[in-house]
Design an enzyme around this catalytic site. Structure first.
Site, PDB file in Angstrom:
ATOM      1  N   SER A 123      -8.958  -3.015   6.754  1.00  0.00           N
ATOM      2  CA  SER A 123      -8.856  -3.466   5.362  1.00  0.00           C
ATOM      3  C   SER A 123      -7.907  -2.585   4.575  1.00  0.00           C
ATOM      4  O   SER A 123      -7.788  -1.378   4.831  1.00  0.00           O
ATOM      5  CB  SER A 123     -10.256  -3.385   4.742  1.00  0.00           C
ATOM      6  OG  SER A 123     -10.195  -3.514   3.353  1.00  0.00           O
ATOM      7  N   TYR A 148     -18.687   0.851   2.691  1.00  0.00           N
ATOM      8  CA  TYR A 148     -17.947  -0.185   3.420  1.00  0.00           C
ATOM      9  C   TYR A 148     -16.550   0.316   3.793  1.00  0.00           C
ATOM     10  O   TYR A 148     -16.140   0.274   4.957  1.00  0.00           O
ATOM     11  CB  TYR A 148     -17.845  -1.479   2.588  1.00  0.00           C
ATOM     12  CG  TYR A 148     -16.854  -2.448   3.197  1.00  0.00           C
ATOM     13  CD1 TYR A 148     -17.165  -3.152   4.352  1.00  0.00           C
ATOM     14  CD2 TYR A 148     -15.575  -2.615   2.648  1.00  0.00           C
ATOM     15  CE1 TYR A 148     -16.230  -4.005   4.945  1.00  0.00           C
ATOM     16  CE2 TYR A 148     -14.644  -3.457   3.233  1.00  0.00           C
ATOM     17  CZ  TYR A 148     -14.977  -4.153   4.382  1.00  0.00           C
ATOM     18  OH  TYR A 148     -14.046  -4.972   4.968  1.00  0.00           O
ATOM     19  N   LYS A 152     -14.763   1.360   7.576  1.00  0.00           N
ATOM     20  CA  LYS A 152     -13.513   0.852   8.160  1.00  0.00           C
ATOM     21  C   LYS A 152     -12.586   2.014   8.536  1.00  0.00           C
ATOM     22  O   LYS A 152     -11.959   2.004   9.605  1.00  0.00           O
ATOM     23  CB  LYS A 152     -12.814  -0.085   7.164  1.00  0.00           C
ATOM     24  CG  LYS A 152     -13.529  -1.398   6.953  1.00  0.00           C
ATOM     25  CD  LYS A 152     -13.428  -2.289   8.184  1.00  0.00           C
ATOM     26  CE  LYS A 152     -14.305  -3.516   8.067  1.00  0.00           C
ATOM     27  NZ  LYS A 152     -14.366  -4.314   9.297  1.00  0.00           N
TER      28      LYS A 152
HETATM   29  P1  NAD Z   1     -17.966 -12.839   7.436  1.00  0.00           P
HETATM   30  O1  NAD Z   1     -19.194 -12.161   6.953  1.00  0.00           O
HETATM   31  O2  NAD Z   1     -17.745 -14.254   7.042  1.00  0.00           O
HETATM   32  O3  NAD Z   1     -17.875 -12.745   9.033  1.00  0.00           O
HETATM   33  C1  NAD Z   1     -18.435 -11.694   9.765  1.00  0.00           C
HETATM   34  C2  NAD Z   1     -19.289 -12.315  10.855  1.00  0.00           C
HETATM   35  O4  NAD Z   1     -19.843 -11.277  11.652  1.00  0.00           O
HETATM   36  C3  NAD Z   1     -20.459 -13.146  10.316  1.00  0.00           C
HETATM   37  O5  NAD Z   1     -20.454 -14.406  10.928  1.00  0.00           O
HETATM   38  C4  NAD Z   1     -21.690 -12.336  10.697  1.00  0.00           C
HETATM   39  O6  NAD Z   1     -22.803 -13.175  10.964  1.00  0.00           O
HETATM   40  C5  NAD Z   1     -21.200 -11.570  11.918  1.00  0.00           C
HETATM   41  N1  NAD Z   1     -21.865 -10.277  12.147  1.00  0.00           N
HETATM   42  C6  NAD Z   1     -22.095  -9.283  11.255  1.00  0.00           C
HETATM   43  N2  NAD Z   1     -22.693  -8.238  11.858  1.00  0.00           N
HETATM   44  C7  NAD Z   1     -22.843  -8.581  13.167  1.00  0.00           C
HETATM   45  C8  NAD Z   1     -23.392  -7.934  14.289  1.00  0.00           C
HETATM   46  N3  NAD Z   1     -23.931  -6.710  14.187  1.00  0.00           N
HETATM   47  N4  NAD Z   1     -23.384  -8.571  15.478  1.00  0.00           N
HETATM   48  C9  NAD Z   1     -22.849  -9.814  15.586  1.00  0.00           C
HETATM   49  N5  NAD Z   1     -22.334 -10.480  14.553  1.00  0.00           N
HETATM   50  C10 NAD Z   1     -22.330  -9.878  13.354  1.00  0.00           C
HETATM   51  O7  NAD Z   1     -16.731 -11.929   6.982  1.00  0.00           O
HETATM   52  P2  NAD Z   1     -15.171 -12.217   7.041  1.00  0.00           P
HETATM   53  O8  NAD Z   1     -14.678 -12.329   5.646  1.00  0.00           O
HETATM   54  O9  NAD Z   1     -14.891 -13.297   7.999  1.00  0.00           O
HETATM   55  O10 NAD Z   1     -14.661 -10.822   7.584  1.00  0.00           O
HETATM   56  C11 NAD Z   1     -14.425 -10.598   8.970  1.00  0.00           C
HETATM   57  C12 NAD Z   1     -14.038  -9.148   9.169  1.00  0.00           C
HETATM   58  O11 NAD Z   1     -12.870  -8.867   8.394  1.00  0.00           O
HETATM   59  C13 NAD Z   1     -15.077  -8.129   8.725  1.00  0.00           C
HETATM   60  O12 NAD Z   1     -15.080  -7.058   9.627  1.00  0.00           O
HETATM   61  C14 NAD Z   1     -14.588  -7.690   7.358  1.00  0.00           C
HETATM   62  O13 NAD Z   1     -15.019  -6.394   7.039  1.00  0.00           O
HETATM   63  C15 NAD Z   1     -13.094  -7.731   7.574  1.00  0.00           C
HETATM   64  N6  NAD Z   1     -12.327  -7.884   6.326  1.00  0.00           N
HETATM   65  C16 NAD Z   1     -12.619  -8.940   5.500  1.00  0.00           C
HETATM   66  C17 NAD Z   1     -11.912  -9.074   4.312  1.00  0.00           C
HETATM   67  C18 NAD Z   1     -12.223 -10.190   3.344  1.00  0.00           C
HETATM   68  O14 NAD Z   1     -11.787 -10.107   2.188  1.00  0.00           O
HETATM   69  N7  NAD Z   1     -12.921 -11.254   3.746  1.00  0.00           N
HETATM   70  C19 NAD Z   1     -10.913  -8.156   3.982  1.00  0.00           C
HETATM   71  C20 NAD Z   1     -10.634  -7.098   4.865  1.00  0.00           C
HETATM   72  C21 NAD Z   1     -11.363  -6.992   6.041  1.00  0.00           C
HETATM   73  C1  WQD Z   2     -10.399  -9.466  -6.839  1.00  0.00           C
HETATM   74  C2  WQD Z   2     -10.154  -9.234  -8.319  1.00  0.00           C
HETATM   75  C3  WQD Z   2     -11.969  -8.144  -9.459  1.00  0.00           C
HETATM   76  C4  WQD Z   2     -14.916 -11.325  -9.048  1.00  0.00           C
HETATM   77  C5  WQD Z   2     -12.806  -6.641  -2.101  1.00  0.00           C
HETATM   78  C6  WQD Z   2     -13.091  -5.404  -1.297  1.00  0.00           C
HETATM   79  C7  WQD Z   2     -12.046  -5.191  -0.282  1.00  0.00           C
HETATM   80  C8  WQD Z   2     -11.777  -6.451   0.540  1.00  0.00           C
HETATM   81  C9  WQD Z   2     -11.730  -7.703  -0.266  1.00  0.00           C
HETATM   82  C10 WQD Z   2     -12.740  -6.261   2.689  1.00  0.00           C
HETATM   83  C11 WQD Z   2     -10.631  -7.860  -8.794  1.00  0.00           C
HETATM   84  C12 WQD Z   2     -11.761  -9.545  -9.983  1.00  0.00           C
HETATM   85  C13 WQD Z   2     -13.746 -10.577  -8.971  1.00  0.00           C
HETATM   86  C14 WQD Z   2     -15.337 -11.819 -10.312  1.00  0.00           C
HETATM   87  C15 WQD Z   2     -13.399 -10.814 -11.312  1.00  0.00           C
HETATM   88  N1  WQD Z   2     -12.777  -6.695   1.508  1.00  0.00           N
HETATM   89  N2  WQD Z   2     -13.020 -10.332 -10.077  1.00  0.00           N
HETATM   90  N3  WQD Z   2     -14.557 -11.545 -11.396  1.00  0.00           N
HETATM   91  O1  WQD Z   2     -12.039  -6.188  -5.118  1.00  0.00           O
HETATM   92  O2  WQD Z   2      -9.710  -6.712  -4.263  1.00  0.00           O
HETATM   93  O3  WQD Z   2     -11.528  -6.480  -2.694  1.00  0.00           O
HETATM   94  O4  WQD Z   2     -12.768  -7.742  -1.224  1.00  0.00           O
HETATM   95  O5  WQD Z   2     -12.187  -5.338   3.178  1.00  0.00           O
HETATM   96  O6  WQD Z   2     -12.461  -4.131   0.505  1.00  0.00           O
HETATM   97  O7  WQD Z   2     -13.152  -4.301  -2.152  1.00  0.00           O
HETATM   98  O8  WQD Z   2     -11.467  -8.477  -4.150  1.00  0.00           O
HETATM   99  O9  WQD Z   2     -12.169 -10.772  -4.680  1.00  0.00           O
HETATM  100  O10 WQD Z   2     -13.776  -8.867  -5.150  1.00  0.00           O
HETATM  101  O11 WQD Z   2     -11.734  -9.119  -6.537  1.00  0.00           O
HETATM  102  O12 WQD Z   2     -12.738 -10.591 -12.338  1.00  0.00           O
HETATM  103  O13 WQD Z   2     -16.379 -12.464 -10.444  1.00  0.00           O
HETATM  104  O14 WQD Z   2     -10.945 -10.190  -9.050  1.00  0.00           O
HETATM  105  O15 WQD Z   2     -12.243  -7.260 -10.530  1.00  0.00           O
HETATM  106  O16 WQD Z   2      -9.724  -7.428  -9.755  1.00  0.00           O
HETATM  107  P1  WQD Z   2     -11.179  -6.880  -4.163  1.00  0.00           P
HETATM  108  P2  WQD Z   2     -12.390  -9.356  -5.089  1.00  0.00           P
END
Ligand code: NAD
Ligand code: WQD
Length: 336
Positions: A123, A148, A152
């Protein structure tokens, strides 16, 4: 055969679609704590292919060993983990256990099975609060502000140490910026449990009538319109990035890539774009800043373009249209 951990979740399900459409075979392991069987069924509908889903936990070594014994796995794409920043502050042990310990168990099982190719979902949060924008992969990991983000950064370090210890490992650490949007079929998308933490699903739930209004967290930031700026990318572009990274997993060692568009968009611009593209008003009010939010960050995504041949192809309008197609067809997500 590719093992996709967390393949029943948001990014995982979209990546499984792209893998299958590119002719790869896939097996998913997911404990369904934040994913759903329905998402996997819908992936099967989109692709016309069968997706074996093992309902299991990556911390369960026996479950993993059974998957590696049953399938000839060439590589693992590792999405499984917990991702809610606020929850991680309240439940740090759950986050370190799922994200860090889960990855350790997975790597042990991979090594025992002779599988050494791994793509990890990292991330942008690992750059920490002090990094200048745009973020470049050559910058050091910074000080993370919640468990979190720390989990990572810890996993990145563990994987680097592992690859340094044994040159059979080939790994890609993909640092996602802000993935949003949904598959253009409208069949799969983001389905958060409870009140959404993230902006896009919140906007979509206001638009569909599940919530009254959006609270914009702060309008006094040092940005053009006072609201925070982020690098939003289409989840299908992100999924395609995994295929490109998989193809490049040949050389030993660890490669790190930012996956983003390289452009910051403000919260207000997001709300306005959604309405312009969908015609649906999103009532909002300005509220207090959310603790821990950074004013603005985006990727320098040149390395992924240079080395993987990957760059985003879908526009902000596509992200809005596809989010709305998914949300309006599935107002309650996979529940109906
Ligand atoms: P998500 O929660 O939709 O998907 C994660 C999946 O992993 C879920 O289906 C959950 O049931 C499964 N899971 C969790 N813990 C588990 C375990 N111990 N064993 C087996 N399955 C398990 O999340 P996502 O948005 O699809 O994110 C996927 C990955 O990408 C995550 O590692 C998240 O941290 C990372 N990531 C997401 C974002 C984002 O903004 N969505 C940003 C950066 C990184
Ligand atoms: C985006 C912008 C909020 C909700 C987070 C994690 C990051 C990554 C993605 C995994 C921000 C604003 C949000 C609301 C708002 N995950 N906001 N009202 O904060 O960039 O990142 O998710 O790795 O680690 O920190 O994304 O979608 O939460 O927010 O005004 O109800 O929207 O303040 O500026 P963010 P977000």
């Amino acid at each position: 055969m590719i093992l996709v951990t967390g393949g029943a979740g948001y990014i995982g399900s979209h990546t499984v679609v792209e893998l299958l459409q590119a002719g790869r075979e896939v097996v998913v392991i997911d404990n369904l704590c934040n994913g759903s069987q329905e998402a996997v069924r819908r992936v099967e509908r989109i692709t016309g292919k069968v997706v074996p889903l093992v309902e299991g936990d990556i911390r369960d070594r026996h479950a993993l060993d059974a998957v590696f014994a049953e399938h000839a796995i060439e590589a693992v794409i590792h999405f499984a983990g917990l991702k809610a920043v606020g929850e991680s502050v309240a439940k740090p042990l759950a986050y370190y256990d799922n994200n860090v310990n889960g990855t350790l168990v997975l790597c042990e099982a991979m090594a025992a099975a002779g599988v050494h190719r791994l793509i990890f979902s990292s991330s942008a949060t690992v750059y920490g609060s002090e990094a200048p924008v745009p973020y470049l992969e050559s910058m050091p990991r910074g000080s993370t502000s919640n468990p979190y983000g720390t989990s990572k950064a810890m996993v990145e370090k563990v994987l680097e140490d592992l690859a340094a210890a044994d040159e059979r490992w080939s790994m890609a650490l993909l640092r996602y910026f802000n993935p949003i949007g949904a598959h253009p079929s409208g069949l799969i998308g983001e389905d958060p449990q409870g009140i959404p933490n993230n902006l896009m699903p919140f906007i979509a739930q206001v638009a569909v009538g599940r919530r009254d209004e959006l609270a914009i967290f702060g309008n006094d930031y040092p940005t053009a319109d006072g609201t925070c700026e982020r690098d939003y990318l289409h989840v299908v572009d992100l999924a395609v990035g995994h295929l490109k990274a998989l193809k490049a997993l040949e050389a030993p060692g660890v490669s790190v890539y930012n996956l983003g568009t390289g452009q910051g968009i403000s919260v207000l611009e997001m709300v306005k774009s959604f309405t312009r593209v969908t015609g649906v008003e999103v009532p909002y009010r300005f509220g207090a800043r959310r603790p821990g939010d950074l004013p603005a960050f985006w990727a320098d995504a040149a390395k992924a373009e240079r080395e993987l041949g990957w760059s985003t192809e879908r526009s902000l309008d596509d992200m809005m249209a596809d989010t709305w197609r998914w949300q309006s067809a599935n107002p309650k997500g996979y529940a109906g």
